[in-house]
Design an enzyme around this catalytic site. Structure first.
Site: not given
Length: 289
Positions: A70, A107
């Site tokens: 990420k 997220d």
């Protein structure tokens, strides 16, 4: 007449074989009438950039990014980041637009959506966030935006928690509600209304080494990991006095729904997909003949 190939999407990570993202996005596609193919891409630890480039060069349209890439995804899309991705310093959703790579972080949005579904305390709540990795980075902004009164980052290595706080402040995210500490300093006298485990400890069948008496009366605990049975963190939380403990399957579906919306301009209903995944988890694993 040659039929056009279906739109191609994927999740990229290492490892990635366990990912439920193909199942989720296939269900979203059926729900919304989209035709697509969604795959799993296992990128070498030193080959993320090449894997992403090859995927889009071959006509791929969108990538979800999971551990441990990420932060690399954030760097790849650095010129075209959403405000959420810029604040988080991490990216889990990539797509090409006008010839350029764009990145977002869904997220935290998925986390907050699931916490609201569960009626977990947010507005005016005291919240402890355990862990200082990419998952925590994505959660900070949405949790603060949801109105929590206090938010503490606690990490096994205190320096990483302090670094996450410094990174957040460097992005213009200075907020007196936010502080950081090591795990030993995780507790407060009045207890936390919500404790979120953003570490991967449950994957190793363990719970974070947290001090006792963390929870206020009626408090919730939330593990970003999930499984067919309560996770070690969930069991730890109930033993320590949490009134309710939840796993992160709803967050997984929620972040995927936000990625789907970014790519397709359609917002799927996550609830039937979450129910289908619960059924999947409850189904006994097949034993090879």
């Amino acid at each position: 007449m040659t039929l056009a190939a279906p739109a191609r999407y994927a999740v990229v990570g290492n490892p990635v074989a366990h990912s439920r993202s193909p199942r989720i996005h296939t269900l979203f596609a059926a729900q919304t009438g989209k035709t697509l193919v969604y795959e799993k891409l296992a990128a070498p630890l030193d080959g993320f950039t090449a894997t992403v480039a090859d995927f889009f060069a071959a006509g791929g349209l969108g990538l979800n990014v999971t551990v441990p890439f990420k932060l690399e995804a954030h760097a790849l899309a650095a010129r075209h980041l959403s405000p959420r991705a810029r604040a988080a310093g991490a990216v889990n959703t990539l797509w090409r637009q006008d010839g350029a790579l764009h990145g977002c972080n869904t997220d935290g949005v998925g986390l907050v959506a699931d916490l609201k579904r569960l009626d977990a305390p947010l507005d005016g709540a005291r919240v402890l966030l355990v862990g200082a990795g990419g998952a925590s980075r994505g959660a900070l902004g949405p949790l603060l935006d949801a109105g929590c009164a206090r938010l503490r980052i606690a990490n096994r290595t205190e320096a990483r928690a302090l670094q996450l706080l410094a990174d957040w402040q460097a992005q213009g995210g200075s907020d007196t509600r936010l502080d950081a500490t090591g795990l030993a300093g995780a507790g407060i006298a009045q207890g936390w209304d919500l404790v979120i485990n953003a570490t991967a400890s449950s994957l190793a069948d363990a719970a974070p080494d947290l001090p006792a008496a963390l929870y206020a009366a009626g408090a919730h605990a939330y593990d970003m990991m999930y499984g067919a049975a309560p996770t070690p963190f969930m069991r730890q939380a109930r033993a320590d006095g949490a009134a309710q403990a939840h796993d992160g399957l709803g967050m997984l579906v929620g972040q995927a729904a936000e990625s789907f919306h970014i790519w397709h301009g359609l917002r799927p209903d996550p609830l039937p997909v979450l129910a289908a995944l619960r059924e999947d988890l409850a189904r006994p694993a097949e034993v090879p003949a």
